[in-house]
Write a protein that holds these residues in place. Structure first.
Motif: not given
Length: 122
Positions: A1-7, A54-68
């Motif tokens: 699983m990949r993640t990135i902290e959003n600026r 999309a609300l879940l992905a605001l602070g930190r993005t995970y690949d599963w959120e974007e795949c979904l």
């Protein structure tokens, strides 16, 4: 699983997905669709799911959120034919437009997750 902290500037695609999800949720009202129609039910369910992810992905993005969100966007785009409301032009247009936009934003985010040096595996 990949993640990135959003600026702050990285939150724009997810904020746009939130707006697109809300647009889909509100579509039955501004298109004056029957609330028990397949188009209205799909708009409400798909739009709600897109908005929540999309609300879940605001602070930190995970690949599963974007795949979904990619899958939800593709579903929204093909739903008029799968559920049989392609002849309802307004509902079809909103579903296809919003669905393809959500899928494109999710694909952009997935690319960022796998190319960016700030992204990491967890």
């Amino acid at each position: 699983m990949r993640t990135i902290e959003n600026r702050t500037e990285d939150m724009i695609p997810n904020a746009l997905n939130i707006l697109l999800g809300i647009t889909l949720v509100l579509a039955p009202w501004y298109l004056e669709l029957s609330y028990d129609s397949a188009a209205a039910r799909n708009a409400f369910l798909s739009g709600s799911a897109i908005t929540v992810v999309a609300l879940l992905a605001l602070g930190r993005t995970y690949d599963w959120e974007e795949c979904l969100n990619l899958a939800l966007g593709l579903w929204a785009a093909m739903a008029p034919w799968a559920l049989g409301f392609a002849e309802t032009r307004g509902a079809m247009g909103v579903h296809v437009g919003v669905g393809l936009a959500v899928a494109a934003l999710a694909a952009f985010e997935l690319r960022r997750l796998y190319v960016s040096p700030q992204a990491r595996s967890v």
